[in-house]
Design a protein around this motif. Structure first.
Motif, mmCIF file in Angstrom:
data_model
loop_
_atom_site.group_PDB
_atom_site.id
_atom_site.type_symbol
_atom_site.label_atom_id
_atom_site.label_comp_id
_atom_site.label_asym_id
_atom_site.label_seq_id
_atom_site.Cartn_x
_atom_site.Cartn_y
_atom_site.Cartn_z
ATOM 1 N N HIS A 172 0.844 -1.203 0.000
ATOM 2 C CA HIS A 172 0.000 0.000 0.000
ATOM 3 C C HIS A 172 0.880 1.254 0.000
ATOM 4 O O HIS A 172 2.087 1.181 0.274
ATOM 5 N N SER A 174 0.559 3.513 2.094
ATOM 6 C CA SER A 174 0.705 3.955 3.487
ATOM 7 C C SER A 174 2.161 3.829 3.948
ATOM 8 O O SER A 174 2.539 4.379 4.982
ATOM 9 N N ARG A 203 0.069 -6.832 -4.704
ATOM 10 C CA ARG A 203 -0.468 -7.847 -3.775
ATOM 11 C C ARG A 203 -0.588 -9.176 -4.498
ATOM 12 O O ARG A 203 -0.902 -9.214 -5.690
ATOM 13 N N GLU A 205 -2.588 -11.384 -5.437
ATOM 14 C CA GLU A 205 -4.036 -11.549 -5.590
ATOM 15 C C GLU A 205 -4.365 -12.566 -6.676
ATOM 16 O O GLU A 205 -3.650 -12.635 -7.677
ATOM 17 N N GLU A 212 -6.455 -6.594 -9.134
ATOM 18 C CA GLU A 212 -5.200 -6.803 -9.859
ATOM 19 C C GLU A 212 -4.113 -7.124 -8.849
ATOM 20 O O GLU A 212 -4.232 -6.779 -7.671
ATOM 21 N N PHE A 215 -1.430 -2.658 -8.887
ATOM 22 C CA PHE A 215 -2.399 -1.585 -9.104
ATOM 23 C C PHE A 215 -1.867 -0.303 -8.455
ATOM 24 O O PHE A 215 -0.722 -0.277 -7.997
ATOM 25 N N GLN A 217 -2.477 3.076 -5.824
ATOM 26 C CA GLN A 217 -3.263 3.672 -4.741
ATOM 27 C C GLN A 217 -2.957 5.155 -4.661
ATOM 28 O O GLN A 217 -1.957 5.634 -5.215
ATOM 29 N N VAL A 289 -15.094 3.154 -1.864
ATOM 30 C CA VAL A 289 -13.934 3.698 -2.582
ATOM 31 C C VAL A 289 -12.601 3.391 -1.894
ATOM 32 O O VAL A 289 -11.608 3.085 -2.554
ATOM 33 N N GLY A 290 -12.545 3.470 -0.587
ATOM 34 C CA GLY A 290 -11.237 3.263 0.058
ATOM 35 C C GLY A 290 -11.337 3.194 1.564
ATOM 36 O O GLY A 290 -12.428 3.180 2.146
ATOM 37 N N GLY A 291 -10.133 3.158 2.182
ATOM 38 C CA GLY A 291 -10.058 3.122 3.639
ATOM 39 C C GLY A 291 -9.507 4.446 4.151
ATOM 40 O O GLY A 291 -8.773 5.141 3.460
ATOM 41 N N GLY A 316 -6.656 6.067 1.839
ATOM 42 C CA GLY A 316 -6.030 5.434 0.685
ATOM 43 C C GLY A 316 -7.122 4.841 -0.182
ATOM 44 O O GLY A 316 -8.045 4.205 0.328
ATOM 45 N N GLY A 318 -8.071 3.145 -4.322
ATOM 46 C CA GLY A 318 -7.518 2.535 -5.535
ATOM 47 C C GLY A 318 -7.740 3.436 -6.738
ATOM 48 O O GLY A 318 -8.873 3.828 -7.015
ATOM 49 N N ARG A 321 -9.813 1.761 -9.579
ATOM 50 C CA ARG A 321 -11.258 1.683 -9.295
ATOM 51 C C ARG A 321 -11.926 3.027 -9.584
ATOM 52 O O ARG A 321 -13.051 3.090 -10.059
HETATM 53 C C1 FA5 Z 1 -5.281 -0.059 2.358
HETATM 54 O O1 FA5 Z 1 -4.448 -0.399 1.499
HETATM 55 C C2 FA5 Z 1 -4.964 1.008 3.353
HETATM 56 N N1 FA5 Z 1 -3.556 1.328 3.311
HETATM 57 C C3 FA5 Z 1 -5.826 2.226 3.066
HETATM 58 C C4 FA5 Z 1 -5.788 3.238 4.164
HETATM 59 C C5 FA5 Z 1 -4.938 4.322 4.084
HETATM 60 C C6 FA5 Z 1 -6.619 3.087 5.271
HETATM 61 C C7 FA5 Z 1 -4.900 5.244 5.119
HETATM 62 C C8 FA5 Z 1 -6.602 4.007 6.295
HETATM 63 C C9 FA5 Z 1 -5.738 5.079 6.210
HETATM 64 P P1 FA5 Z 1 -7.203 -1.536 1.420
HETATM 65 O O2 FA5 Z 1 -6.462 -2.821 1.455
HETATM 66 O O3 FA5 Z 1 -8.640 -1.592 1.741
HETATM 67 O O4 FA5 Z 1 -6.545 -0.479 2.402
HETATM 68 O O5 FA5 Z 1 -7.006 -0.881 -0.006
HETATM 69 C C10 FA5 Z 1 -7.448 0.422 -0.288
HETATM 70 C C11 FA5 Z 1 -8.095 0.496 -1.666
HETATM 71 O O6 FA5 Z 1 -7.201 -0.036 -2.655
HETATM 72 C C12 FA5 Z 1 -9.346 -0.347 -1.796
HETATM 73 O O7 FA5 Z 1 -10.468 0.338 -1.315
HETATM 74 C C13 FA5 Z 1 -9.428 -0.512 -3.311
HETATM 75 O O8 FA5 Z 1 -9.933 0.655 -3.935
HETATM 76 C C14 FA5 Z 1 -7.972 -0.636 -3.690
HETATM 77 N N2 FA5 Z 1 -7.578 -2.047 -3.824
HETATM 78 C C15 FA5 Z 1 -7.273 -2.949 -2.831
HETATM 79 N N3 FA5 Z 1 -6.937 -4.145 -3.348
HETATM 80 C C16 FA5 Z 1 -7.006 -4.008 -4.690
HETATM 81 C C17 FA5 Z 1 -6.736 -4.883 -5.804
HETATM 82 N N4 FA5 Z 1 -6.306 -6.121 -5.630
HETATM 83 N N5 FA5 Z 1 -6.923 -4.409 -7.056
HETATM 84 C C18 FA5 Z 1 -7.324 -3.136 -7.249
HETATM 85 N N6 FA5 Z 1 -7.578 -2.245 -6.265
HETATM 86 C C19 FA5 Z 1 -7.422 -2.681 -4.995
#
Ligand code: FA5
Length: 346
Positions: A172, A174, A203, A205, A212, A215, A217, A289-291, A316, A318, A321
């Protein structure tokens, strides 16, 4: 035999003189000096001849070969010079020819759009390594070894010689949170600051239409003395409204990320139905959308800021997306599929 040779040379010289283009001269060269040319066949047949014949014919064959090659060179030069002369004559009134030009990949377009919006809101852009230490990817953001949260991000580990030097392909963006804060605190810079981090992440995946292994972020980090969830909501709504060119609502739902406390996932109002409910948003009116969350005090401390003094939020999401929503793309795998029929549409 000698007569035959005279005929061969005569024919070759005539053809050479008649050649007008580089293609012509190449044709003559192959016909008269190539492996199957009459001259080469004669040369090969020398093996079977008597020593007397060899003595008599050898020099004649050599002379013939030298003459043909010499004349070929000469004619080639003449043609090239004539061609150069023609090239120098430029018709300045002729309309220009447009050369083929490439264009930006849709992900680059989206990334630049997002960067423009955030920089106009006073954010600076930070960057970090894609091959990251275990520390910055996990420990620094409050995910210690053996913490179950590590399972949330299937990780590509890099083979290293020792266990102390473990590296990963960052899972990520982060990972840049603590790097960016350390850079500031090392220089004595105190909050407030606002940072964005666009970047590629990886990742392990099993891919499908929305997942994917490689990808992008987009991380945002805002730190100050009294930053709150209300600030997050305001900035998120302004950003998404500008990005989609329509009024957008943002809602948060409780969730867990070790680097924020409290943590939440955030949704935006459906870009297709505007929040009324449709098949794209499964009739909910919202799209995930995200975290995000309020930066954990342990993370601020790792960044070089004393616990309990500052607050901040991070998020964060994607990039693919978001691009998929904006351009109505139905499968994330198109982005890196390499099919120009897809990329040419942007
Ligand atoms: C994170 O990666 C956290 N680092 C986000 C975060 C940042 C949270 C700061 C709090 C504070 P997560 O694993 O949910 O969280 O991924 C965040 C976004 O990345 C997802 O919502 C999605 O939009 C995108 N994402 C995650 N996995 C994939 C994937 N395999 N392919 C495409 N997009 C993805």
């Amino acid at each position: 035999m000698k007569d035959q040779l005279v005929e061969i040379v005569k024919g070759a010289l005539e053809e050479i003189s008649a050649a007008k283009t580089l293609e012509d001269i190449e044709g003559v060269r192959v016909r008269h000096t190539g492996k199957k040319s009459p001259l080469s066949v004669l040369i090969k047949s020398m093996k079977e001849r008597t020593p007397e014949e060899k003595k008599e014919l050898g020099p004649a064959l050599n002379d013939a070969r030298t003459e043909i090659h010499g004349r070929l060179e000469e004619r080639l030069q003449e043609i090239e010079e004539a061609f150069d002369g023609a090239a120098e004559w430029v018709d300045v009134t002729a309309p220009g020819k447009k050369g083929p030009s490439g264009h930006l990949h849709p992900l680059t377009i989206v990334q630049r759009d997002i960067e423009d919006i955030f920089t106009s809101m006073g954010f600076e852009i930070a960057d970090g390594p894609e091959v990251e230490t275990e520390y910055y990817n996990f420990d620094a953001v409050n995910v210690p070894d053996n913490h179950p949260a590590r399972d949330m991000q299937d990780t590509f580990w890099i083979e290293t010689k020792s266990d102390e030097d473990r590296h990963v392909l960052r899972t990520h963006t982060s990972n840049v949170q603590v790097r960016a804060m350390q850079e500031k605190s090392d220089q004595g810079i105190k909050p407030p600051f606002r940072i964005i981090v666009p970047g590629r992440v990886f990742r392990q995946e099993a891919t499908d239409a929305s997942h994917e292994h490689t990808f992008h972020q987009f991380e945002a980090l805002v730190v100050g003395e009294d930053v709150s969830v209300a600030n997050f909501l305001h900035i998120a709504e302004s950003f998404f409204s500008q990005f989609f060119g329509q009024d957008m609502k943002v809602r948060v739902r409780p969730s867990y990320f070790p680097f924020v406390e409290p943590g939440f996932e955030f949704d935006i109002s459906c870009t297709i139905c505007g929040g009324d409910g449709c098949s794209s948003c499964q009739q909910t009116g919202w799209i995930e959308v995200g975290g995000a969350g309020m930066v954990h005090q342990n993370v601020l401390e790792a960044g070089g800021y004393e616990k309990g003094v500052y607050t901040g939020f991070a998020w964060g999401f994607g990039l693919e997306r978001l691009a998929m929503m904006k351009y109505r793309i139905d499968d994330i795998r198109h982005f890196h599929g390499g099919d120009v029929r897809f990329t040419r549409q942007f």
